[in-house]
Enzyme design. Structure first.
Site, PDB file in Angstrom:
ATOM      1  N   SER A 185       0.835  -1.200   0.000  1.00 18.07           N
ATOM      2  CA  SER A 185       0.000   0.000   0.000  1.00 18.07           C
ATOM      3  C   SER A 185       0.867   1.246   0.000  1.00 18.07           C
ATOM      4  O   SER A 185       1.981   1.246   0.551  1.00 18.07           O
ATOM      5  CB  SER A 185      -0.867  -0.012   1.261  1.00 18.07           C
ATOM      6  N   TYR A 243      -2.057  -1.294  10.870  1.00 20.64           N
ATOM      7  CA  TYR A 243      -2.308  -1.774   9.503  1.00 20.64           C
ATOM      8  C   TYR A 243      -1.132  -1.410   8.596  1.00 20.64           C
ATOM      9  O   TYR A 243      -0.552  -2.261   7.914  1.00 20.64           O
ATOM     10  CB  TYR A 243      -3.614  -1.167   8.954  1.00 20.64           C
ATOM     11  N   LYS A 267       2.013  -3.752   6.598  1.00 22.27           N
ATOM     12  CA  LYS A 267       2.441  -3.710   5.189  1.00 22.27           C
ATOM     13  C   LYS A 267       3.955  -3.515   5.117  1.00 22.27           C
ATOM     14  O   LYS A 267       4.641  -4.157   4.323  1.00 22.27           O
ATOM     15  CB  LYS A 267       1.710  -2.594   4.431  1.00 22.27           C
TER      16      LYS A 267
END
Ligand code: UD1
Length: 350
Positions: free
Chosen positions: A132, A157, A161
């Protein structure tokens, strides 16, 4: 086309999810055999049938949790013929990750480790990983290139990644594994057929599902988070990209590794259009294509949001030979068609 002689068998984790399902369609339409693994935490098995309607093939499917080592090991023992992996399965809600950090680390990082064990056992070399643009935080230079510094994550989150990219950096350096990490900007829209799309559970966090749900009458009013940013109209800028464009890039990425065209064991590519739009421009685009006047109000900034980010896509354009094709109005129209399809299914009790 991926398939030259033998049909490649691709494991798509999270293949019933938003980007996963669109990628399964593209893979099948390019002659690949697909097997999906998904725990259905955030998606529905109905998607399999919908993929079948679009492509003529219902993909093979197994339901279990890839963060659980035992079923994952069992799966790889039963499937020794997988040629490559596209790994989507992960939790993705930024806000939720703040209140459930351990769950996010266990799921997002644990799954990747378990998949690596399976790759080792079965001699699978190639994996495409869903990353992302959140890894960049607020970039110092725009458009942001893949070599921009990775900023400290603002959420568990985002951190997962980054951690997964780090894991791939080291596993690809020392194990017979190759990876391509695709850093998505803001995926939106839905398949042209309006048979598959994004299925947010509960109140959507993301802008476009919130817009379409407001327009259809499920939500009263869209809150625009901040109009005091340093942008043309004061609202934040993102690089929105059609989910089918994102899906196509995965086919190219897995093909690149299998065709031995990769330039290094781990490659990283931005997937965006290279164009930034403000929140108000997105609303205007939606109103233009739908003919619906959207009810919205300006409220305070959302904590954790960056001001502006859009991609430098030259690396993906030149190296992958891939380019996002769909423009913003087309993205918004497909999102609206999908919302209307969901609504008519609700009315018909489907
Ligand atoms: C976030 C994550 C991204 C992740 C994506 C998936 C960050 C910095 N970004 O993207 O990594 O892949 O979620 O879920 O963590 N907005 C409103 N009103 C709303 C919703 C959104 O004004 O109700 C605005 C936001 O402030 C933002 C833009 O719309 O400026 C896009 O928001 P959103 O769709 O949530 O995506 P990101 O936050 O960019």
């Amino acid at each position: 086309m991926i398939v030259k002689n033998k049909m490649k068998k691709i494991l798509v984790t999270g293949g019933t999810g938003f980007i996963g399902s669109h990628t399964v369609v593209e893979l099948q339409q390019n002659g690949c055999e697909v097997i999906i693994v998904d725990n259905l935490f955030n998606s529905s098995a109905d998607v399999l049938e919908k993929i079948g309607i679009i492509t003529g093939i219902i993909p093979a499917f197994e339901q279990f949790d890839l963060a659980d080592p035992a079923p994952t090991a069992g799966f790889f023992s039963r499937h020794s013929d997988i040629d490559g992996i596209i790994h989507f399965a992960a939790f993705k809600a930024v806000g939720e990750s703040m209140s459930k950090p351990l769950g996010y680390y266990r799921n997002n990082v644990g799954s990747l480790l378990n998949i690596h064990e399976g790759m080792k056992k079965n001699g699978i070399r190639d994996i495409v990983f869903s990353s992302s643009c959140t890894v960049y935080g607020q970039p110092d230079i725009l458009p942001v290139t893949e070599t921009a510094p990775i900023k400290p994550a603002w959420s568990p989150y985002g951190n997962t990644k980054q951690m997964c990219e780090d894991i791939l950096r080291f596993t690809t350096a020392s194990l017979p594994v190759r990876a391509i990490a695709l850093r998505y900007f803001n995926p939106i829209g839905a398949h042209d057929s309006a048979l598959i799309g994004e299925l947010p559970l509960g109140v959507p966090n993301n802008l476009v599902p919130f817009i379409t749900q407001t327009a259809i009458g499920l939500r009263q009013c869209l809150k625009v988070f901040g109009n005091d940013y340093d942008t043309t109209d004061g609202t934040a800028i993102r690089d929105y990209i059609h989910v089918v464009d994102i899906a196509r890039a995965h086919v190219v990425a897995i093909e690149r590794m299998m065709d031995e065209k990769g330039k290094s064991p781990l490659e990283v590519f931005n997937l965006g259009t290279g164009k930034g739009f403000t929140v108000l421009e997105i609303i205007q685009s939606f109103e233009r294509v739908s003919g619906v006047k959207l009810n919205y109000e300006i409220v305070d900034r959302r904590p954790g949001d960056v001001e502006k980010v859009w991609a430098d896509t030259s690396l993906a354009n030149t190296e992958l030979g891939w380019k996002a094709e769909k423009e913003i109005d087309e993205m918004m129209l497909s999102a609206w068609k999908w919302e209307k399809a969901l609504s008519s299914n609700r009315v018909n009790g489907k």
